[in-house]
Design an enzyme around this catalytic site. Structure first.
Site, mmCIF file in Angstrom:
data_model
loop_
_atom_site.group_PDB
_atom_site.id
_atom_site.type_symbol
_atom_site.label_atom_id
_atom_site.label_comp_id
_atom_site.label_asym_id
_atom_site.label_seq_id
_atom_site.Cartn_x
_atom_site.Cartn_y
_atom_site.Cartn_z
ATOM 1 N N PRO A 95 -5.423 7.462 15.370
ATOM 2 C CA PRO A 95 -4.213 8.283 15.494
ATOM 3 C C PRO A 95 -3.051 7.409 15.964
ATOM 4 O O PRO A 95 -3.232 6.486 16.747
ATOM 5 C CB PRO A 95 -4.588 9.316 16.572
ATOM 6 C CG PRO A 95 -6.085 9.350 16.568
ATOM 7 C CD PRO A 95 -6.522 7.953 16.190
ATOM 8 N N GLY A 108 0.822 -1.205 0.000
ATOM 9 C CA GLY A 108 0.000 0.000 0.000
ATOM 10 C C GLY A 108 0.849 1.244 0.000
ATOM 11 O O GLY A 108 2.080 1.179 -0.026
ATOM 12 N N GLU A 121 11.157 -7.351 -0.609
ATOM 13 C CA GLU A 121 10.772 -8.735 -0.893
ATOM 14 C C GLU A 121 9.263 -8.809 -0.934
ATOM 15 O O GLU A 121 8.573 -7.952 -0.383
ATOM 16 C CB GLU A 121 11.246 -9.682 0.231
ATOM 17 C CG GLU A 121 12.726 -9.856 0.373
ATOM 18 C CD GLU A 121 13.058 -10.789 1.535
ATOM 19 O OE1 GLU A 121 12.431 -11.867 1.648
ATOM 20 O OE2 GLU A 121 13.933 -10.425 2.336
ATOM 21 N N GLU A 124 4.449 -2.358 -5.979
ATOM 22 C CA GLU A 124 5.182 -3.075 -4.936
ATOM 23 C C GLU A 124 5.306 -4.579 -5.181
ATOM 24 O O GLU A 124 6.221 -5.204 -4.652
ATOM 25 C CB GLU A 124 4.526 -2.829 -3.574
ATOM 26 C CG GLU A 124 4.669 -1.387 -3.133
ATOM 27 C CD GLU A 124 4.172 -1.127 -1.733
ATOM 28 O OE1 GLU A 124 3.812 -2.080 -1.018
ATOM 29 O OE2 GLU A 124 4.157 0.054 -1.342
#
Length: 151
Positions: free
Chosen positions: A83, A46, A118, A66
């Site tokens: 948060p 992400g 990886e 990715e």
């Protein structure tokens, strides 16, 4: 918006949980982070949403960058925004789920790219320590899959 200049605004990120049944077990595709924070730790693929980028497009872009993986179908799973979930500042992550069949998963050739060192499949219920709040995201995913697969 009146007074909005006084409010701190969050950054928006996307995470993509890719799951498949492989070798008789539910597995999840994780990446090892190349960069801080959490450099060298495993994480869900992400990243940050670009200005004016649709959320699902950002999810697909980050996953492709990715891992090289491009699933046919993504479903929005849940939003995480407590948060402190990211040491770089307040982030809200819209999490997507890609459920792959055994055939689809075996056809993939995931390769680390961009900021991933990886990429590897792990058992959904037996994965390494994870960056950010990604263990919470995978726990939610496991619960969600158990609920939706039993209906």
């Amino acid at each position: 918006m009146p007074g909005s200049g006084d409010r701190k605004l969050p950054s928006v990120t996307v995470d993509v949980v890719v799951v498949a049944r492989l070798e008789g077990r539910q597995k999840v595709l994780l990446v090892k982070r190349k960069n801080p924070p959490f450099q060298g730790q495993w994480a869900i693929p992400g990243g940050f949403v670009e200005p004016d980028e649709p959320l699902e497009s950002a999810a697909r872009r980050e996953l492709r960058e990715e891992t090289g993986v491009e699933p046919v179908h993504l479903e929005q799973l849940r939003t995480f925004g407590d948060p402190g979930r990211d040491p770089r500042g307040w982030t809200i992550s819209v999490t997507y789920l890609a459920r792959l069949t055994d055939t689809e998963a075996r056809a993939l050739k995931p390769e680390a790219d961009s900021d991933a060192g990886e990429v590897q499949w792990f058992a959904l219920h037996d994965h390494p320590s994870l960056a950010f709040d990604h263990a919470e995201i995978l726990a939610y995913t496991a619960h969600y899959l158990a609920e939706t697969d039993s209906t």
